[in-house]
Each structure stands twice: as C-alpha cells, then as structure tokens.
Scaffold this active site. Sequence first.
Site, PDB file in Angstrom:
ATOM      1  N   TYR A  64     -31.364  21.432  16.118  1.00 33.25           N
ATOM      2  CA  TYR A  64     -30.918  22.767  16.539  1.00 33.25           C
ATOM      3  C   TYR A  64     -30.438  23.565  15.333  1.00 33.25           C
ATOM      4  O   TYR A  64     -30.787  24.739  15.170  1.00 33.25           O
ATOM      5  CB  TYR A  64     -29.810  22.641  17.583  1.00 33.25           C
ATOM      6  CG  TYR A  64     -29.234  23.968  18.033  1.00 33.25           C
ATOM      7  CD1 TYR A  64     -29.738  24.614  19.162  1.00 33.25           C
ATOM      8  CD2 TYR A  64     -28.195  24.573  17.334  1.00 33.25           C
ATOM      9  CE1 TYR A  64     -29.221  25.842  19.585  1.00 33.25           C
ATOM     10  CE2 TYR A  64     -27.670  25.796  17.742  1.00 33.25           C
ATOM     11  CZ  TYR A  64     -28.186  26.429  18.867  1.00 33.25           C
ATOM     12  OH  TYR A  64     -27.665  27.638  19.268  1.00 33.25           O
ATOM     13  N   GLU A 138     -12.269  26.189  44.296  1.00 32.33           N
ATOM     14  CA  GLU A 138     -12.573  26.078  42.873  1.00 32.33           C
ATOM     15  C   GLU A 138     -11.301  25.784  42.088  1.00 32.33           C
ATOM     16  O   GLU A 138     -10.194  26.111  42.549  1.00 32.33           O
ATOM     17  CB  GLU A 138     -13.177  27.386  42.342  1.00 32.33           C
ATOM     18  CG  GLU A 138     -14.345  27.912  43.119  1.00 32.33           C
ATOM     19  CD  GLU A 138     -14.671  29.357  42.728  1.00 32.33           C
ATOM     20  OE1 GLU A 138     -14.338  29.764  41.596  1.00 32.33           O
ATOM     21  OE2 GLU A 138     -15.245  30.076  43.557  1.00 32.33           O
ATOM     22  N   LYS A 140      -8.440  26.574  39.452  1.00 31.84           N
ATOM     23  CA  LYS A 140      -7.862  27.813  38.921  1.00 31.84           C
ATOM     24  C   LYS A 140      -7.693  27.624  37.417  1.00 31.84           C
ATOM     25  O   LYS A 140      -6.767  26.971  36.952  1.00 31.84           O
ATOM     26  CB  LYS A 140      -6.515  28.127  39.576  1.00 31.84           C
ATOM     27  CG  LYS A 140      -5.916  29.465  39.124  1.00 31.84           C
ATOM     28  CD  LYS A 140      -4.617  29.754  39.849  1.00 31.84           C
ATOM     29  CE  LYS A 140      -4.060  31.109  39.419  1.00 31.84           C
ATOM     30  NZ  LYS A 140      -3.754  31.160  37.964  1.00 31.84           N
ATOM     31  N   CYS A 427      -2.104  10.703   1.950  1.00 32.28           N
ATOM     32  CA  CYS A 427      -1.740  12.028   2.440  1.00 32.28           C
ATOM     33  C   CYS A 427      -2.934  12.663   3.156  1.00 32.28           C
ATOM     34  O   CYS A 427      -4.052  12.662   2.618  1.00 32.28           O
ATOM     35  CB  CYS A 427      -1.301  12.906   1.273  1.00 32.28           C
ATOM     36  SG  CYS A 427      -1.036  14.646   1.712  1.00 32.28           S
ATOM     37  N   CYS A 430      -4.074  15.854   0.668  1.00 32.72           N
ATOM     38  CA  CYS A 430      -4.633  15.694  -0.681  1.00 32.72           C
ATOM     39  C   CYS A 430      -5.125  14.277  -0.966  1.00 32.72           C
ATOM     40  O   CYS A 430      -5.638  14.012  -2.055  1.00 32.72           O
ATOM     41  CB  CYS A 430      -3.599  16.094  -1.730  1.00 32.72           C
ATOM     42  SG  CYS A 430      -2.206  14.938  -1.871  1.00 32.72           S
TER      43      CYS A 430
END
Length: 694
Positions: A64, A138, A140, A427, A430
């Site tokens: 795709y 349905e 909400k 970390c 970093c």
Amino acid sequence: MARTDSNADGDNPYLRNPPTDFEPVAELTEDAAREQVELLRAAIREHDRRYYVENDPLIADRTYDALFARLQELEDAFDCSHPDSPTRSVGGEPIEAFDTVEHVAPMLSIDQSGEDADVREFADRVRREVGDVDYVCEPKFDGVSMEFVYENGSLERAVTRGDGREGDDVTRNARTIGSVPQTLHGDHPDFLAVRGEVYMPKDAFQAYNRERIERGEEPFANPRNATAGTIRQLDPAVVAERPLEVFYFDVLEASDLADSHREELERFPEWGLRVTDHVDVVDDIEDAIDYRDRMLEARDDLNYEIDGTVIKVDDRDAREKLGRTARHDRYAFAYKFPARAEVTPIVDVAVQVGRTGRLTPVALLEPVDVGGVTVSRASLHNPEEIAEKNVNIGDTVRVQRAGDVIPYVEEVVEKGNEGHYELPDHCPVCDSAVERDGPMAFCTGGLACDAQLRRSIEYYASDDGLDLEGLGEKSVRQLVDAGLLDFVSDLYELESEELTELEGWGETSAENLLSEIESAREPPLSDFLSALGIPHVGPTTARELAREFGTFEAFRETAEDDPERLEGVDDVGETVAAQLHEFFASEANADAVDDLLEHVSPQESDLESSGDALEGLTVVFTGSLEGVTRGEAQETVETHGANTTSSVSGNTDYLVVGENPGQTKQDDAEANDVSIVDEDEFRELLAEQGIELE
C-alpha cells in the site's frame, strides 16, 4: 441514485497482487501518467475501504505504501493533484483560522440519563405518541461529533458540531483521517450529509501519550480531549500525524432517504462509511436496557471510549412524528454508564526523564473519575515503591489524588500480570545507561540527552535561572524541534531571521527575546549557578555558594578538586557537595558549561549586606537596563535589604521597566496596581536613599 467510479473495475492492476516495480517517471507520456494516476486513486480508495470499513485488506501495508508513494510521485511530476485524491490525507499548508459554516440540518444533543426508570419513561412516551416501535441500539461514542457533506460522491466539507446550528469548517483536517473517504463508493445519493464521531483509538491514545510524556510534554487527559485538540489544529500536517478514526452513525440529510435507521446503517459500508459492529435492533425497551448492560461489561474490551448507549426509534416516519425540542431530538435517548471511579487498569507505563536525568515512571490508565476529575495517568514515584506495591502493566489499581492535585497509584486491586514493572536499563530518550541511586534511577546522558537538554534550557531561562522572559516550555520545545538549540549555549547564537521563520514569531517577539538573552551575558554569579540546574542547587544554595567563593572559577575548582570543602558552606551538606562534584565530573556537563562560558561572563559576587535602607520593598525588573545588567541591579537592591522576584504580584512595590520590556509583567503590574517606573525614575528613588545603581 448516482454511481461513482468505484473500484469494481476488474481491469485495475493495482487491486490484487499489484506491481510495485514502476517504470521511471521520465519515460512516461503525460497521457500514460494521468491514466496511471486514475487507476492508482481508484485502487487506493478501494484499499482504504477494505482496510477501514471491511477490516479485510487485500494487500500488505508495505505494498500500500508503495502505491501511495507512486501516486504522490506522479501527481507532483505531472502537476495533477486533486482535492479528492487520497494523497490529500498527508496534510497541507497551515491555515490562519477556521470559517464558520451552517449545518445542513441541526446537530442536536440527546436527552440522557443513567437511570433505567428514565429510559422506560422515554419508551412510554414513544408508545403513547406513535405506538409500538423497533429500536436501534448503538454505543454512545465519547469523541467529537462532526458533519460530513458529500456532493456527487465527493467530500465537500467537514464541520464540527459547534453550537448545533453552525460549526468550524475543518475539511482540510478531516481529509487527513484515513477512515474519511474522499469519494463515496457504490450507489450513493447525489447529496448526503452524515453525522460521524471522530475519535482516537485507546491503544493509539496511550502510545501517543507515552510519546508526549517521554518528550517532556503534557499528556492529554483522555482520548476525547486529544481528539478535540487535534481536529482544530491549524496545520493539517499535524493532524495527519495523529491517530484519528471515524465512526458514522446517522444521516442528517440526503437526496434519497431510507425508510429506517437500520437500512441507513446497512448502506453506510457500501458507500465506504465505517460503522461499529456493535449495533442491535430490538422491539422491546427491556431488551434495549439489557443491551446497555452488555455494553457496560464489554466496555473495557473495546478499542474506543464509550460512555453509554444510544436508543433510537428505527422508523423514519415515527421519528418525524416525535419531532424535536430546541435542544434534542425526541426519537432518541442516551442511557449513560456510571463514571469509572478510582479503580482502573494500567494500560502501559511511560518513563519521563527530568531535568536532572531522574527517571520517573508514569502509569497510563484507562481514564477514570477521581474526585470529579478525569485521570488518565498516575505517578508510580520510583522503582522501590513499584516493587513494594507489586505494580505491573495490566494490573487493576486504585488511584488517589495527593492534595487533590497529583494522581498516584495507591494499591493494586487485582493482578493482571505476575511480578512488578522494571525500569529500563537505558534511557528511553537518548539510550544512555541508567544508574540507580538508592530508590531513584537516573539517565547518565546529562545534557547530551534531549529530554534533559530541553528541561535544562527551560530551567536556565526560568524564574530560578536567568529569568529570560518569552522563553517558556512551548517556545523552548519549538526551538529545539526546529534544530536551533542543540545546547544551552546555542541561545546566545540565535538570530532574528531564524526566529521569524517559525510559526507564531514576529519581528517584535524575536527582537524582545534576543534582547532578553543579550541582557543575560553578564549575570550575577548566584543567578548563573542556579541557572545551571545542578541537582539540589536552587537560588538559595546558589546565593550561599556565590557568597563563599566570589567567582565561578573558584567555585568550580573547589567542586572538582575539593568537594569536602563545600560541606562547610551554609545550605550545603554532604549530599549536595557530592552532587556538585558529580555534575562537573560529567564530561557532557563540563563541555556544556565551557560552551556557555564562551558567551557568558558570570560577575564576581559581592553579596555582603550594605544595610537595610530598602528593607520591606519588593522589586521586579523587566527589559534591559543602561550601563548595568539586570542581574547586577537585582544584586544591588538585595544587598540593601530589598527582595527581588521574577513575577509581579499584589506584593510587588515597583516594576522597573527598561528597554524592550516584557508586556506580561506590565499587564500584571497594572492589574495589581503596582507602581511602574523607568530606569531613570528608579535611579532617582535609590539616590534618595544614598544608593547608586552600578
């Protein structure tokens, strides 16, 4: 009925097993390119429908992406972009403001309650007025309701609900949402206005919040807030980067209306409009109540937030007879769920890196009501407490708020995973090693860590640092993200032209900031020491260190070579002395300080008291002064007994205004009836007390 060029064409080579080895663009004629563009557009629309609506993709994501990239390449090369093209989903140029647009039909609210007695009363009224009916039940959705208008199958506009009569035209933003078709499929009405709910999936919301926390940004409180904040962004490219989806659930107006609501919902997928698969049709209100109870049990398993169910009369003629009030349609009723209270599952854990490198684990929660406030995150404090409480991802926990402000995990109510959460060894920002110091954990990256860099710059410019007005959290993040600040010292190399190219910056704001920075080139030693953000060294400790050592060179030499001597300074003990030594022992920190010293000359300290002539006065400075730095002026008045602060309040006696002053402090002074004086007037006031500003 009209029919679009849906992707039913079996001759389209980009539908099934599409080729991705394309011939060079330079070898295509314009006619051949435009033909390929039309085929790609049709195929991509069908792939979008199969992915978002049918949940049954025909091709892999990578394939795709290749088709999409080819379409973009051709549209750019042959200048044949179109508003309905799938490539418009990647955003566009920012806009200045949204236009206000009137809705095709009123987007009214729904009468609602959390009591089953009120639901039965709604059904009794419906029966009295139109007889026995079927109801469509349905979920909400708890998102942002919008109107989507299609003319001849093409998306004409998308408008927020607003006040129900008119809203903001956010079409360019809506085009970036993958589940919003630019062109309808199949046999669709010539004109169609539908109501949909834009939302952020729960898993995407948690991942997005985690990224924000790890970047040092404030997370969103819940998916609805994240959605609302996103859909009204002025830059469509920002919207395109955020994970929004849409469910469609009602027809507002159409050139060809179905006889019932269930028929409308059945047609939506045929047109490419995505609907939830949790819809039920019942002929008795008790079944509608049972449906709500089932959805309440299934609530946590859904990947989108719902806060109840909606019960709608199915037959359209009956709906028209029931009519509407000024506020809501009388054919529908929302049966609300009770708010989640205090107990909720932990979905994930994000690790926030502070200014000093400290790692703070933050629990990302299913949003829960705690004392009337929706909470979606809570502090886990430190690894030691996590282990003690045996907290892990997937556990159901009780959340409390400390002092009605900071949410924290009080206890585990039900274990979802064995053991407890362990902080990472590196970390998350970093990738530097993480070291433990008792119950705490720290990133060893120092100022080379982006998270610590941003917070260090923010602190350097803050009230406890050099008080650089106009340089707050938002502007620092903007400058870092734009690549203008890689080190704290880069502040002193900013140029007006760089700033004015950024969104929200004009010549005046740029020059004001540069003036603030320029005035901070010769700060008092105490201010500079505090601004470095050394752990446990705030303004008070920095003042004592400046008083003891007088110069930065003397202080630094002692911190590096003789930290035990520091322990004799007031407000400095063994722990602080060790932190000072470790700070300068870090190569990254030492290099950052050296870079700063190429631009900054901390002034020799002279903090011995010169009397109390100004005792009781509180003074605030703004702008740059002539012949003296703002820090030197603060130091002068403090040695004569006055207090200086960085913000104006009702306790302030004088606001001293220099060149290029900040407007905020002047506004605060006027609001608090504080005396505003310029530099000459202030010098005259000091002279009356025998004090010279130097």
